[in-house]
Design an enzyme around this catalytic site. Structure first.
Site, mmCIF file in Angstrom:
data_model
loop_
_atom_site.group_PDB
_atom_site.id
_atom_site.type_symbol
_atom_site.label_atom_id
_atom_site.label_comp_id
_atom_site.label_asym_id
_atom_site.label_seq_id
_atom_site.Cartn_x
_atom_site.Cartn_y
_atom_site.Cartn_z
ATOM 1 N N GLU A 198 11.652 20.346 56.539
ATOM 2 C CA GLU A 198 10.871 20.288 55.306
ATOM 3 C C GLU A 198 11.662 19.511 54.267
ATOM 4 O O GLU A 198 11.139 18.606 53.626
ATOM 5 C CB GLU A 198 10.564 21.695 54.801
ATOM 6 C CG GLU A 198 9.767 21.724 53.504
ATOM 7 C CD GLU A 198 9.637 23.125 52.903
ATOM 8 O OE1 GLU A 198 8.751 23.300 52.038
ATOM 9 O OE2 GLU A 198 10.421 24.020 53.271
ATOM 10 N N ASP A 276 1.592 28.684 53.871
ATOM 11 C CA ASP A 276 2.947 28.916 53.372
ATOM 12 C C ASP A 276 2.986 30.002 52.286
ATOM 13 O O ASP A 276 3.237 31.166 52.576
ATOM 14 C CB ASP A 276 3.521 27.591 52.859
ATOM 15 C CG ASP A 276 5.037 27.547 52.826
ATOM 16 O OD1 ASP A 276 5.673 28.499 53.311
ATOM 17 O OD2 ASP A 276 5.579 26.537 52.340
#
Length: 332
Positions: A198, A276
């Site tokens: 990420e 998320d």
């Protein structure tokens, strides 16, 4: 013009932080009940406010200060699952951390876990959604603190706790620093995932695979910068828990059109779609699907295939997997 995606399409979500999915109104209510002043973490509209990823982590942890008892987590779990069910989610996995549930103490963790599990069981009865838990140490808390968290996970593996992972600041420490914790979880029979790719680049994905021996990667989108790694993911059947809206809001990519999820899928990497920390990123799973359909032209057939891949990679027992797969594939 993209096909309209039915909001009720049955969905599986593999990458969801329990505290990060807390509706802002729920956290504000807890803060008021407990006389905790965290007004600074909200914007003028009542949503969460932060400047960048690292400030997001601070705001996240400030919100968690309102979650102080097992009853708080029971209520939180029900609130989160109500939102997920409204999104058409029939199966979800959530990251839970003993760091926030008793400070890593096993006795306290069991009490918190019982409350979360009771809420999950209630939601399955009343909302038709199945939830499993993935225990995660917080990476930036350090390797030493990951050890008691892994022991908590190993001691409570069972019907609800089925996986182990790691979350937090990806640039803090190295995956190899957490091998003890992952070895402990693996020996207990827990399935393994890790946040990587990420913020740490493609190399962080390689490091997670090499040192932590995980079968799934949380995010993993920066793998696209190393096509040999992309081929490895495809060949080894590593599933990515992709959260496009999160990546765009936090600035990993400027917009959905620039996001590599479609390119990864075209190269036969198994990609799944999750939110998320949805209220932090002003998203829902329905919104994610609609935007992906608009930008990439994906159809309900595409989403059913990705949800089926999610269930095949899910950290659950075979009977649960088969049951949910029938719902997703439309045969139940």
């Amino acid at each position: 013009m993209s096909e309209r995606i039915d909001p009720a399409l049955p969905k599986a979500e593999l990458h969801l932080h329990l505290e990060g999915a807390a509706p802002p109104a729920f956290i504000r209510g807890l803060a008021k009940e407990k006389s905790i002043d965290i007004a600074g973490i909200f914007d003028e509209h009542g949503g969460y406010a932060y400047r960048d990823f690292w400030h997001f982590l601070e705001v996240y942890e400030a919100a968690c200060t309102t979650l102080q008892t097992p009853e708080d987590f029971r209520r939180l779990t029900l609130a989160v699952l109500e939102d997920r069910a409204a999104d058409g989610v029939v199966y979800a996995e959530t990251f839970v951390s003993p760091d926030f549930c008793g400070g890593g103490d096993l006795v306290a963790w069991r009490e918190y876990l019982q409350a979360i599990t009771e809420a999950a069981d209630e939601a399955e009865r009343t909302m038709g959604i199945t939830l499993k838990g993935i225990v995660t140490p917080i990476r930036h808390f350090g390797p030493e603190k990951s050890r008691p968290i892994a022991q908590c996970a190993a001691e409570t593996k069972g019907h609800f706790i089925t996986g182990f992972g790691i979350a937090g600041d990806e640039k803090a420490f190295h995956p190899k620093d957490f091998t003890w914790a992952f070895d402990c979880a693996r020996e207990a029979g827990l399935r393994l995932t890790a946040h990587a790719g990420e913020w740490g680049g493609a190399q962080s994905v390689r490091d997670a695979l090499d040192h932590l021996k995980v079968e799934r990667i949380g995010h993993g989108v920066q793998s696209i910068d190393d096509l040999a790694l992309v081929d490895r993911l495809a060949e080894d059947g590593i599933t990515l828990e992709v959260c496009p809206g999160s990546n765009v809001v936090l600035g990993v990519y400027p917009d959905f059109a620039s996001h590599p999820i479609a390119r990864l899928r075209e190269r036969e990497v198994k990609v799944t779609i999750s939110t998320d920390d949805p209220p932090f990123f002003h998203t829902t799973l329905v919104k994610e699907y609609e935007e992906l359909a608009r930008v990439f032209g994906w159809t309900e057939e595409d989403f059913r295939a990705m949800n089926a891949d999610a269930m095949r990679a899910a950290f659950c027992d075979a009977a649960t997997r088969d049951r949910i797969l029938k719902i997703i594939e439309g045969s139940a």
